[in-house]
Design a protein around this motif. Structure first.
Motif: not given
Length: 467
Positions: A48-50, A244-245, A249-253, A455-463
């Motif tokens: 419903q939220q999506l 971001d959206q 929603i996750i924060r609201q949940q 927190l919405g920002a991508p980071f390197d999965p290699a680590g």
């Protein structure tokens, strides 16, 4: 032994069978229908939220023409068909397991019923041989009172044993009949599943042929668009906007879940307080009653009237117009669970890493914000950690896209999938298949585009991932 014994015992057992095998009048509700309804209810909270979010994405997508959009309907249809086949295969496995469980129970019940029939026949035989004396005859016989008492006690034990055995036999016979109905329901479910599988396979083949024709006609246009730096930047902005959206929603949940926990704690405290007050009131009443009885027991004491119970002021019930508490979606994982897995995550798909996080593109576009893992079409894509599916749909340039919330504002993103095997709201375990690799969204090679974000920002999965 009297000649009519066998005939009488058989008649009684037949009557018991007739009672036990009475048809059940309850309306038929298949196990499969119940499971589907429960699954839909679990997904409803997030779905419903999506809905508004998906409408917003569709409106944004329509602003600029993209050759890959012409593939959207076909690629979504292929994904839906494969997901349906995946779900049907799981249903088929569960139904077959249910059938086997029922068969095992039927075999156990058959053995138990046969033993109970033999025990009942033995009791009837002994009762018949004993002369079928009743209690009135025994009491009027003028025999030794001790013997009469002993015989009456024995007759009582035998009667109780017969009653318990009859009740157990009837219950087992009723269970056998109920199991027969369950078997019929399961067989009908399997027939429905087989029919749906045939329909989905035909749909899948049709959509694959349609997509192949579209790809052939759009190949040159898609190749040109892949080299446009502005298009690549728009693609990344679109994905970041979606993330971001979803994060909002996750924060609201999480806030709603925390508020609901506080509400439940307050209710529990109020209940505990009310119970303590009720116990104290009961103790005071008991103490007053003891004192009253003690006073009445003294010589020459006047009767003491019973104390009036203290008046309890009843609280007015809440107004009926108040809406029920909202459906709360619990956090996808405990706080800090994902962060503790750094360096321990398994690769999401078996294949070769073609591009790495932060690498520059050959055509001069923006640097890669994730990793592309080259893999054969149809290869299983697995979630790197436990979580909840927050997005599972087609998106421009990313094709069939699935995003999983791992708690603590950590997200994993899986794009360019041939098919998505999970629904929004589904909970997933580490290493559980969630999709199959492909080249949807106009991608040139078959594989998986993979991102991790916090927190919405991508980071390197290699680590984090053991590639």
């Amino acid at each position: 032994m009297r000649p009519s014994l066998k005939k009488s015992g058989s008649a009684l057992l037949c009557a018991l069978l007739a009672l036990g095998c009475a048809s059940l009048a309850d309306a038929r509700t298949t196990e499969r229908a119940k499971q589907k309804a429960e699954a839909e209810a679990r997904r409803a909270g997030i779905a419903q939220q999506l809905q508004a979010l998906k409408k917003d994405i569709s409106r944004t997508e329509s602003e600029k023409e993209d050759a890959g959009d012409l593939l959207a309907e076909s690629e979504e249809a292929i994904s839906d068909a494969n997901r349906a086949l995946h779900d049907l295969a799981q249903e088929q496995e569960d139904t077959n397991a249910r059938l086997q469980s029922i068969a095992d129970e039927q075999a156990r019940l058959a053995r138990t019923i046969e033993t109970q029939k033999q025990q009942l026949a033995t009791l009837l035989r002994k009762h018949y041989v004993a002369g079928n004396e009743d209690r009135i005859k025994l009491l009027l016989s003028g025999d030794n009172p001790n013997r009469i008492n002993r015989d009456l006690q024995m007759m009582s034990y035998v009667s109780q044993a017969q009653a318990k055995l009859l009740a157990s036999l009837r219950a087992n016979l009723a269970q056998v009949e109920a199991n027969r109905e369950k078997v019929e329901n399961a067989k009908e479910d399997l027939e429905d599943i087989a029919q749906e599988q045939r329909e989905q396979k035909a749909r899948l083949e049709k959509e694959k042929a349609r997509r192949a024709n579209l790809l052939a006609s759009l190949s040159s246009k898609l190749a040109g668009q892949r080299k446009q730096a502005t298009k690549l930047e728009r693609d990344e902005q679109r994905l970041s906007g979606l993330v971001d959206q979803l994060s909002r929603i996750i924060r609201q949940q999480e806030a709603a879940a925390a508020a609901e926990r506080k509400r439940q704690e307050a209710l529990a405290a109020a209940r505990a307080k009310a119970e303590a007050e009720a116990k104290a009131l009961a103790a005071a009443r008991a103490r007053a009653e003891r004192e009253r009885l003690a006073q009445q027991g003294k010589p020459g004491a006047r009767p003491v009237p019973e104390p009036e119970p203290p008046k309890v002021v009843e609280q007015a019930p809440p107004p009926r117009s108040e809406p029920p508490p909202p459906r709360v979606v619990q956090p996808a994982a405990p706080e800090g669970a994902f962060a503790s897995l750094k360096g321990k995550l398994a690769p999401p798909v078996a294949g070769k890493v073609e591009t790495r996080f932060g690498a520059k593109r050959a055509d001069g576009g923006p640097a890669w914000r994730g990793m592309f893992i080259k893999a054969a079409e149809g290869s299983e894509v697995r979630t790197v950690a436990a979580g909840r599916v927050m997005f599972a749909s087609w998106m421009r340039s990313y094709g069939n896209l699935i995003i999983i919330d791992h708690g603590g504002q950590y997200l994993s993103i899986y794009a360019n999938n041939q098919s998505l095997l999970k629904h929004v709201g589904d909970m997933v375990k580490p290493g559980e298949p969630i999709a199959t690799a492909g080249n949807t969204g106009g991608n040139e090679e078959s594989g998986l585009y993979f991102e991790l974000r916090h927190l919405g920002a991508p980071f390197d999965p290699a680590g984090w991932v053991r590639f």
